[in-house]
Scaffold this motif. Structure first.
Motif, PDB file in Angstrom:
ATOM      1  N   LEU A 197      14.082  20.454  -3.023  1.00 51.06           N
ATOM      2  CA  LEU A 197      13.124  19.381  -2.763  1.00 51.06           C
ATOM      3  C   LEU A 197      11.914  19.922  -2.022  1.00 51.06           C
ATOM      4  CD1 LEU A 197      15.643  16.593  -1.676  1.00 51.06           C
ATOM      5  CD2 LEU A 197      14.634  16.964  -3.935  1.00 51.06           C
ATOM      6  N   ALA A 198      10.753  19.431  -2.390  1.00 52.19           N
ATOM      7  CA  ALA A 198       9.508  19.956  -1.831  1.00 52.19           C
ATOM      8  C   ALA A 198       9.076  19.149  -0.607  1.00 52.19           C
ATOM      9  CB  ALA A 198       8.406  19.944  -2.895  1.00 52.19           C
ATOM     10  N   GLY A 199       8.001  19.620  -0.001  1.00 51.80           N
ATOM     11  CA  GLY A 199       7.585  19.057   1.276  1.00 51.80           C
ATOM     12  C   GLY A 199       6.817  17.762   1.196  1.00 51.80           C
ATOM     13  N   ARG A 200       7.274  16.867   0.387  1.00 46.97           N
ATOM     14  CA  ARG A 200       6.698  15.526   0.381  1.00 46.97           C
ATOM     15  C   ARG A 200       7.854  14.542   0.343  1.00 46.97           C
ATOM     16  NH1 ARG A 200       2.108  15.983  -4.278  1.00 46.97           N
ATOM     17  NH2 ARG A 200       3.920  16.674  -5.442  1.00 46.97           N
ATOM     18  N   ILE A 201       7.618  13.373  -0.178  1.00 49.08           N
ATOM     19  CA  ILE A 201       8.665  12.362  -0.208  1.00 49.08           C
ATOM     20  C   ILE A 201       9.452  12.425  -1.510  1.00 49.08           C
ATOM     21  CG2 ILE A 201       7.508  10.828   1.401  1.00 49.08           C
ATOM     22  CD1 ILE A 201       7.453   9.913  -2.275  1.00 49.08           C
ATOM     23  N   ALA A 202      10.703  11.978  -1.428  1.00 47.73           N
ATOM     24  CA  ALA A 202      11.533  11.802  -2.615  1.00 47.73           C
ATOM     25  C   ALA A 202      12.296  10.506  -2.434  1.00 47.73           C
ATOM     26  CB  ALA A 202      12.488  12.979  -2.792  1.00 47.73           C
ATOM     27  N   GLY A 203      12.223   9.632  -3.415  1.00 47.18           N
ATOM     28  CA  GLY A 203      12.897   8.350  -3.297  1.00 47.18           C
ATOM     29  C   GLY A 203      12.512   7.419  -4.428  1.00 47.18           C
ATOM     30  N   PHE A 204      12.727   6.128  -4.214  1.00 48.09           N
ATOM     31  CA  PHE A 204      12.429   5.123  -5.228  1.00 48.09           C
ATOM     32  C   PHE A 204      11.030   4.551  -4.993  1.00 48.09           C
ATOM     33  CE2 PHE A 204      17.085   5.082  -5.028  1.00 48.09           C
ATOM     34  CZ  PHE A 204      17.408   5.157  -6.378  1.00 48.09           C
ATOM     35  N   ASN A 205      10.184   4.633  -6.028  1.00 50.39           N
ATOM     36  CA  ASN A 205       8.821   4.087  -5.965  1.00 50.39           C
ATOM     37  C   ASN A 205       8.768   2.736  -6.666  1.00 50.39           C
ATOM     38  OD1 ASN A 205       7.845   6.290  -4.628  1.00 50.39           O
ATOM     39  ND2 ASN A 205       6.930   7.260  -6.420  1.00 50.39           N
ATOM     40  N   ARG A 206       8.174   1.779  -5.992  1.00 54.75           N
ATOM     41  CA  ARG A 206       8.082   0.414  -6.490  1.00 54.75           C
ATOM     42  C   ARG A 206       6.613   0.076  -6.736  1.00 54.75           C
ATOM     43  NH1 ARG A 206      11.182  -3.899  -2.626  1.00 54.75           N
ATOM     44  NH2 ARG A 206      12.222  -5.141  -4.241  1.00 54.75           N
ATOM     45  N   GLN A 207       6.271  -0.310  -7.960  1.00 52.84           N
ATOM     46  CA  GLN A 207       4.899  -0.673  -8.306  1.00 52.84           C
ATOM     47  C   GLN A 207       4.834  -2.152  -8.656  1.00 52.84           C
ATOM     48  OE1 GLN A 207       2.064   1.876  -8.837  1.00 52.84           O
ATOM     49  NE2 GLN A 207       1.132  -0.074  -8.287  1.00 52.84           N
ATOM     50  N   GLN A 208       4.028  -2.908  -7.923  1.00 55.16           N
ATOM     51  CA  GLN A 208       3.910  -4.339  -8.147  1.00 55.16           C
ATOM     52  C   GLN A 208       3.251  -4.642  -9.496  1.00 55.16           C
ATOM     53  OE1 GLN A 208       1.748  -5.958  -4.831  1.00 55.16           O
ATOM     54  NE2 GLN A 208       3.318  -5.396  -3.330  1.00 55.16           N
ATOM     55  N   PRO A 209       3.479  -5.845 -10.047  1.00 53.39           N
ATOM     56  CA  PRO A 209       2.804  -6.228 -11.298  1.00 53.39           C
ATOM     57  C   PRO A 209       1.281  -6.187 -11.144  1.00 53.39           C
ATOM     58  CG  PRO A 209       4.572  -7.770 -10.788  1.00 53.39           C
ATOM     59  CD  PRO A 209       4.414  -6.893  -9.582  1.00 53.39           C
ATOM     60  N   GLU A 210       0.638  -5.841 -12.239  1.00 57.87           N
ATOM     61  CA  GLU A 210      -0.825  -5.809 -12.302  1.00 57.87           C
ATOM     62  C   GLU A 210      -1.439  -4.972 -11.184  1.00 57.87           C
ATOM     63  OE1 GLU A 210      -1.521 -10.171 -12.514  1.00 57.87           O
ATOM     64  OE2 GLU A 210      -2.355  -9.709 -14.500  1.00 57.87           O
ATOM     65  N   SER A 211      -0.865  -3.810 -10.944  1.00 59.05           N
ATOM     66  CA  SER A 211      -1.408  -2.895  -9.938  1.00 59.05           C
ATOM     67  C   SER A 211      -1.195  -1.461 -10.404  1.00 59.05           C
ATOM     68  CB  SER A 211      -0.740  -3.108  -8.573  1.00 59.05           C
ATOM     69  OG  SER A 211       0.619  -2.692  -8.604  1.00 59.05           O
ATOM     70  N   GLY A 212      -1.924  -0.543  -9.798  1.00 58.01           N
ATOM     71  CA  GLY A 212      -1.800   0.853 -10.187  1.00 58.01           C
ATOM     72  C   GLY A 212      -2.379   1.779  -9.144  1.00 58.01           C
TER      73      GLY A 212
END
Length: 319
Positions: A197-212
């Protein structure tokens, strides 16, 4: 002066002599020569962390031959001298904003926006276990519900917050987080810990509707990113563009890509969020095992060094 430890007597002068001998030997290694080539080497403005690293690396990895250190030394040179040019392969690529590069290892094999997930066992393992991983994600979310419960989702950067993207972080800077309920996600954790694993985050990413997430690039060419669709809007209404290529997420399928290319995401659904398992890791397709071991050591030591200096949050500040 002498001191005794378990029947062995150490003489301070001998210890000093051994340390000096190690430093002298390490200074002749490719990494030692890279540090010595820094414009600030030996001056009051030299970074003490990097001045120490040749000796620390030589002590940590005494059996690594010099030929295994060449590209790591190139990384050190790039880090310590802002005037060194990057390779033409990135400078001439209109899709890779080279001005954003802050951590660069020269000599890696040719890259591309998206890599074939079949090249990486990680992707197959994730896809094979999508049902378990989704249930573990749901268990983590359920564990946050109710009065007095802790919301573990966070916006890692202001860009994430403004763009409807939050992360349930399982690993930070490549290591576990104290107090995290790993017992709720044993399979996800097991698979992730098989990777460097690299030096950033690792986990679950959640993207809301109509967003980016707006267009940007990340400045480290030693990392790749794997994202697997966990909960995907109907009709594959969520996509990511990396360089000139656009891919859409599917549940249980992995996207493997290089974030030194400009990239952006969008969830076009009006009602459904998009959830992916996000893993940043050292590029096992291009880097040797020895290089990855050394780089992980450098990152971990840099984090400890910055903590000792009173830097509370390290993240992208590490290198």
């Amino acid at each position: 002066k002498t001191r005794s430890n378990k029947g062995v007597t150490y003489v301070k002068d001998e210890q000093d002599a051994l340390l000096k001998s190690l430093a002298a030997s390490a200074s002749l290694s490719p990494i030692g020569e890279a540090v010595a080539a820094s414009p600030l080497h030996g001056s009051p403005d030299a970074d003490p962390f990097w001045e120490l690293m040749p000796s620390l690396i030589a002590s940590k990895f005494p059996h690594f031959s010099n030929d295994k250190l060449i590209r790591v030394a190139g990384f050190v040179r790039q880090t310590l001298d802002d005037n060194l040019p990057l390779e033409e392969s990135i400078v001439q690529d209109p899709w890779r904003p080279h001005e954003d590069i802050h951590a660069y290892m020269p000599g890696l094999s040719e890259t591309k926006p998206f890599h074939d997930p079949a090249e990486l066992e990680l992707c197959q393992k994730l896809s094979d276990n999508i049902d378990i991983i989704e249930k573990e994600y749901e268990a983590l979310v359920e564990d946050m519900e109710g009065k007095g419960k802790k919301d573990r989702f966070q916006s890692v950067t202001s860009m994430n917050y403004d763009s409807g993207w939050k992360t349930l972080v399982l690993f930070y800077n490549g290591h576990r987080i104290d107090g995290f309920p790993y017992h709720l996600c044993p399979k996800t954790t097991e698979i992730m810990e098989r990777m460097p694993l690299a030096g950033r985050i690792a986990g679950f990413n959640r993207q809301q509707p109509e967003s980016g997430i707006p267009l940007h690039s990340d400045g480290n060419n030693m990392w790749l990113t794997c994202q697997m669709g966990v909960k995907v809007p109907d009709g594959q209404e969520a996509y990511i563009r990396v360089g000139p290529e656009t891919r859409r997420w599917s549940r249980g399928d992995c996207l493997l890509y290089d974030t030194t290319y400009e990239h952006e995401t969008m969830n076009e659904s009006t009602t459904q969020e998009r959830v992916v398992l996000h893993i940043d890791f050292f590029n096992t397709l291009s880097m040797t095992n020895e290089e990855i071991q050394i780089m992980r050591y450098i990152y971990s030591m840099r984090e400890e060094f910055m903590k000792a200096e009173g830097v509370a949050k390290v993240g992208s500040q590490i290198l």
